[in-house]
Design an enzyme around this catalytic site. Structure first.
Site, PDB file in Angstrom:
ATOM      1  CE  LYS A 184      -4.522   1.100   1.957  1.00  0.00           C
ATOM      2  NZ  LYS A 184      -5.203   1.256   0.681  1.00  0.00           N
ATOM      3  CD  GLU A 220      -5.620  -4.462  -6.215  1.00  0.00           C
ATOM      4  OE1 GLU A 220      -6.357  -4.383  -5.224  1.00  0.00           O
ATOM      5  OE2 GLU A 220      -4.389  -4.378  -6.143  1.00  0.00           O
TER       6      GLU A 220
HETATM    7  N1  PLP Z   1      -6.886  -2.932  -3.205  1.00  0.00           N
HETATM    8  C1  PLP Z   1      -6.447  -1.669  -3.196  1.00  0.00           C
HETATM    9  C2  PLP Z   1      -5.646  -1.188  -4.341  1.00  0.00           C
HETATM   10  C3  PLP Z   1      -6.764  -0.831  -2.116  1.00  0.00           C
HETATM   11  O1  PLP Z   1      -6.355   0.436  -2.086  1.00  0.00           O
HETATM   12  C4  PLP Z   1      -7.543  -1.331  -1.055  1.00  0.00           C
HETATM   13  C5  PLP Z   1      -7.867  -0.504   0.094  1.00  0.00           C
HETATM   14  O2  PLP Z   1      -7.275  -0.563   1.103  1.00  0.00           O
HETATM   15  C6  PLP Z   1      -7.970  -2.665  -1.117  1.00  0.00           C
HETATM   16  C7  PLP Z   1      -7.631  -3.438  -2.199  1.00  0.00           C
HETATM   17  C8  PLP Z   1      -8.791  -3.261  -0.020  1.00  0.00           C
HETATM   18  O3  PLP Z   1      -7.999  -3.573   1.082  1.00  0.00           O
HETATM   19  P1  PLP Z   1      -8.602  -3.591   2.551  1.00  0.00           P
HETATM   20  O4  PLP Z   1      -9.729  -4.546   2.511  1.00  0.00           O
HETATM   21  O5  PLP Z   1      -7.488  -4.076   3.391  1.00  0.00           O
HETATM   22  O6  PLP Z   1      -9.024  -2.207   2.850  1.00  0.00           O
HETATM   23  C1  COI Z   2      -9.175   1.769   1.677  1.00  0.00           C
HETATM   24  O1  COI Z   2     -10.151   1.079   1.407  1.00  0.00           O
HETATM   25  O2  COI Z   2      -8.759   1.935   2.829  1.00  0.00           O
HETATM   26  C2  COI Z   2      -8.430   2.445   0.629  1.00  0.00           C
HETATM   27  O3  COI Z   2      -7.320   2.785   0.862  1.00  0.00           O
HETATM   28  C3  COI Z   2      -9.087   2.647  -0.652  1.00  0.00           C
HETATM   29  C4  COI Z   2      -8.957   4.013  -1.209  1.00  0.00           C
HETATM   30  C5  COI Z   2      -9.541   5.093  -0.356  1.00  0.00           C
HETATM   31  C6  COI Z   2      -7.564   4.304  -1.650  1.00  0.00           C
END
Ligand code: PLP
Ligand code: COI
Length: 341
Positions: A184, A220
């Site tokens: 991330k 994704e």
């Molecule tokens: N994929 C991306 C590119 C994201 O930015 C996010 C957001 O966090 C997710 C997937 C989903 O991840 P999570 O479920 O940990 O928020």
């Molecule tokens: C999240 O779901 O936390 C993300 O980071 C997605 C988006 C706001 C970048």
């Protein structure tokens, strides 16, 4: 203290400045104690590594008001561990898990009046992040870092909340094999900005990225993982080393198997098979589960049988169970809920 005067049910996914944020600095190989501050401005060198070479990683998690009035957050240990992996890939120091969780808890406690009430549809989004803060001009990692956590009340990520969205297959790639798609890092989002603006200009809500090497497999979107449901109610989710390991997706797999008795397949998903699925959704902290009604691939439409009005039935069960766990009216698996208040 009283809840802030905010129209909780009508806020979107935007930034609302709250009262306090947490800051800790890393210098000479060690983190300082960290503190809550009021100043929302960041002061760093004009030549800071984050500004010149995008050395920054972040997390996203939410705090919820439960049915019985507690304030909780969801699996923060997994965010701590993913931040550690993201930081390692960009040659940044580790934030120990206890420091990460302490910072999240302190930030939520200090802004407790901004945690949206139960049933409002809004939540408190928490954004921990870290960046290289001292000057580097040659391409190398910073020596000094800042870790911050702020929070902001948010509504649904996509306008219309649970209404199905339309996405398109992107001509731009998001992540290279052996690149940084699995962490991330801000850089993954910077390079998606043109693609998302272009998608919006063309009338789409999001981009579906395919694998950069062959353009045959589903990866994704810019901010969420995919889940699909087959016509015989199997949950299928793409497996790839270049997508973010979504905590929501990992939790949904568990919910599908252990709460709903569904079969789950985590595997490579070819774009060619997407037309055969019954339901499609985007999952993530911000997206929760946002149903996809239609995918457009260069003029060719895939319309899911669940339609453009409502979530499909399995997506709805997954959504209700996950949010039920987060809001405290369905019992959570051991260790998933961190009570803050
Ligand atoms: N994929 C991306 C590119 C994201 O930015 C996010 C957001 O966090 C997710 C997937 C989903 O991840 P999570 O479920 O940990 O928020
Ligand atoms: C999240 O779901 O936390 C993300 O980071 C997605 C988006 C706001 C970048």
């Amino acid at each position: 203290m009283a809840k802030k005067d905010i129209d909780w049910s009508n806020i979107g996914f935007g930034y609302i400045k709250t009262d306090k944020r947490y800051v800790s600095n890393y210098k000479n190989g060690a983190w300082d104690e960290g503190a809550l501050i009021e100043d929302d401005k960041v002061t760093i060198s004009e030549c800071a590594c984050v500004l010149q070479y995008a050395q920054t990683v972040f997390e996203g998690l939410k705090a919820y008001t439960t049915e019985d009035g507690h304030v909780v957050c969801f699996r923060p240990d997994l965010n701590a561990s993913r931040l550690k992996d993201s930081a390692a890939r960009l040659e940044m120091p580790t934030i120990p898990e206890d420091k990460f969780i302490d910072a999240v808890v302190k930030t939520v406690e200090a802004n407790i009046d901004y945690v949206p009430p139960y049933g409002s549809g809004a939540t408190l989004y928490i954004r921990p992040y870290m960046f290289g803060s001292d000057a580097v001009i040659g391409v190398k990692p910073a020596n000094e870092y800042q870790f911050r956590v702020f929070c902001t009340p948010v509504g649904p990520y996509f306008k219309g909340g649970a209404k199905p969205i339309t996405i398109r297959v992107s001509d731009f790639d998001r992540a290279a094999p052996h690149g940084t798609g699995h962490i991330k890092a801000g850089l993954n989002y910077a390079m998606s900005l043109h693609a998302i603006v272009d998608a919006h200009n063309q009338g789409y809500d999001e981009n579906m990225y395919l694998d950069a090497a062959t353009r045959t497999k589903v990866e994704e979107t810019g901010g969420a993982n995919f889940i699909f449901v087959t016509k015989d109610n199997k949950v299928v989710t793409p497996k790839s080393s270049s997508i973010l390991p979504s905590i929501t997706r990992r939790s949904l797999i568990y919910v599908a198997e252990h709460y709903l008795g569904l079969e789950v397949e985590e595997r490579e998903v070819y774009f060619d098979e997407v037309k055969n699925f019954a339901e499609c959704g985007l999952c993530g902290t911000a997206a929760v589960i946002s149903p996809v009604g239609k995918i457009v691939d260069h003029g060719k439409e895939i319309c899911f049988p669940s339609g453009m009005e409502e979530m499909g039935p399995i997506t709805k069960k997954l959504y209700d169970t996950l949010t039920g766990i987060q809001m405290g009216h369905i019992e959570a698996p051991e260790g998933w809920i961190k009570v803050i208040k």
